[in-house]
Design a protein around this motif. Structure first.
Motif, PDB file in Angstrom:
ATOM      1  N   TYR A 248      22.710   3.748  -5.982  1.00 32.77           N
ATOM      2  CA  TYR A 248      21.584   3.440  -5.139  1.00 32.77           C
ATOM      3  C   TYR A 248      21.667   3.438  -3.698  1.00 32.77           C
ATOM      4  O   TYR A 248      20.776   3.595  -2.776  1.00 32.77           O
ATOM      5  CB  TYR A 248      20.578   2.357  -5.533  1.00 32.77           C
ATOM      6  N   TYR A 249      23.293   3.398  -3.368  1.00 35.35           N
ATOM      7  CA  TYR A 249      23.637   3.531  -1.974  1.00 35.35           C
ATOM      8  C   TYR A 249      22.921   4.681  -0.913  1.00 35.35           C
ATOM      9  O   TYR A 249      22.761   5.780  -1.721  1.00 35.35           O
ATOM     10  CB  TYR A 249      25.030   3.615  -1.851  1.00 35.35           C
TER      11      TYR A 249
ATOM     12  N   SER B 267      12.558  -0.572  -8.218  1.00 36.70           N
ATOM     13  CA  SER B 267      11.945   0.697  -7.507  1.00 36.70           C
ATOM     14  C   SER B 267      13.051   1.368  -7.684  1.00 36.70           C
ATOM     15  O   SER B 267      12.840   2.757  -8.034  1.00 36.70           O
ATOM     16  CB  SER B 267      11.121   0.639  -6.490  1.00 36.70           C
ATOM     17  N   GLU B 268      14.305   1.237  -7.308  1.00 35.74           N
ATOM     18  CA  GLU B 268      15.453   2.154  -7.289  1.00 35.74           C
ATOM     19  C   GLU B 268      15.994   2.677  -8.522  1.00 35.74           C
ATOM     20  O   GLU B 268      16.243   3.643  -8.748  1.00 35.74           O
ATOM     21  CB  GLU B 268      16.509   1.709  -6.438  1.00 35.74           C
TER      22      GLU B 268
ATOM     23  N   THR C  29      24.148   0.502 -10.702  1.00 39.10           N
ATOM     24  CA  THR C  29      23.177   0.421  -9.269  1.00 39.10           C
ATOM     25  C   THR C  29      24.250   0.935  -8.189  1.00 39.10           C
ATOM     26  O   THR C  29      23.595   1.061  -7.068  1.00 39.10           O
ATOM     27  CB  THR C  29      22.997  -1.119  -9.037  1.00 39.10           C
TER      28      THR C  29
ATOM     29  N   GLU D 162      20.375   2.670  -0.306  1.00 39.14           N
ATOM     30  CA  GLU D 162      19.559   1.506  -0.719  1.00 39.14           C
ATOM     31  C   GLU D 162      20.120   0.313  -1.530  1.00 39.14           C
ATOM     32  O   GLU D 162      21.402   0.648  -2.183  1.00 39.14           O
ATOM     33  CB  GLU D 162      18.148   2.176  -1.773  1.00 39.14           C
ATOM     34  N   ASP D 163      19.435  -0.777  -1.507  1.00 33.26           N
ATOM     35  CA  ASP D 163      20.021  -1.929  -2.203  1.00 33.26           C
ATOM     36  C   ASP D 163      19.599  -1.999  -3.614  1.00 33.26           C
ATOM     37  O   ASP D 163      18.734  -1.098  -3.983  1.00 33.26           O
ATOM     38  CB  ASP D 163      19.753  -3.324  -1.419  1.00 33.26           C
ATOM     39  N   ARG D 164      20.009  -2.832  -4.524  1.00 28.45           N
ATOM     40  CA  ARG D 164      19.588  -3.061  -5.769  1.00 28.45           C
ATOM     41  C   ARG D 164      18.168  -3.397  -5.984  1.00 28.45           C
ATOM     42  O   ARG D 164      17.962  -4.214  -5.387  1.00 28.45           O
ATOM     43  CB  ARG D 164      20.568  -3.613  -6.698  1.00 28.45           C
TER      44      ARG D 164
END
Length: 208
Positions: free
Chosen positions: A185-186, A193-194, A182, A188-190
């Protein structure tokens, strides 16, 4: 499943994985273990890449899941801001997907080195029982069907300034080798959808 002891690398090409039962040959390997494990799992990576993985920091979590006879709230996600509750919130999954019983997830995030992370599971189970009864005074002990606690040492990356500059690429400088958790994904948060999006893109890259 079978634990992998080592990812085998020959120069600039991945060769497979080592299991307790022996070596298995593969020309492509995708690792999704927490990034702090990559260095020991892939000792033949270039030293500078291994050092970057070893330097990454993560926060830990103790997860408590409770099965109840009645709901705590009518909300899926309830943030908490109470100095007497060392939790960020309560996630009630069955308010999103109804089931016969009510499933509540309560996380305790903290540094993995914090003394509380070594507390017995019962400490966290007792806290959750007390917190849920405080949030909903209509709950009593008979409403608790079951409770379980688990731990994850590398639950969430700590993204300090310049984080992306220190994160090795998911496609490593070894042919046929990718890593991901995870952390990638940065900013974005975990989230599910990511995970799906990143996984699809990595799979497309692997079969290209």
């Amino acid at each position: 499943s079978t634990p992998v002891q080592q990812v085998l690398i020959d120069g600039e090409q991945v060769r497979g994985v080592r299991l307790a039962s022996g070596d298995e040959a593969f020309d492509k390997v995708i690792s999704t273990v927490p990034l702090p494990y990559v260095g020991r799992l892939m000792p033949d990576l270039p030293q500078d890449i291994r050092a970057k993985f070893d330097a990454l920091k993560n926060i830990a979590v103790v997860c408590v899941i409770a099965k109840l006879r009645k709901p705590v709230t009518d909300k899926f996600w309830l943030n908490t801001n109470d100095p007497e509750m060392d939790i960020p919130g309560v996630i009630e999954y069955t308010n999103l997907r109804p089931m016969k019983d009510h499933i509540v997830y309560v996380p305790f995030y903290m540094p993995g080195e914090h003394p509380k992370f070594a507390d017995d599971n019962q400490v966290f189970l007792d806290k959750v029982r007390r917190y849920l009864k405080r949030i909903n005074p209509a709950l009593n002990d008979a409403d608790f069907i079951d409770m379980r606690a688990s731990r994850y040492r590398y639950a969430q990356p700590i993204c300090d300034p310049g984080y992306l500059n220190h994160l090795p690429p998911a496609k490593l400088p070894v042919r046929g080798l990718w890593v991901a958790d995870t952390s990638y994904y940065y900013p974005e948060d975990r989230g599910i959808s990511e995970s799906i999006g990143f996984g699809r893109n990595m799979a497309k890259d692997a079969v290209a």
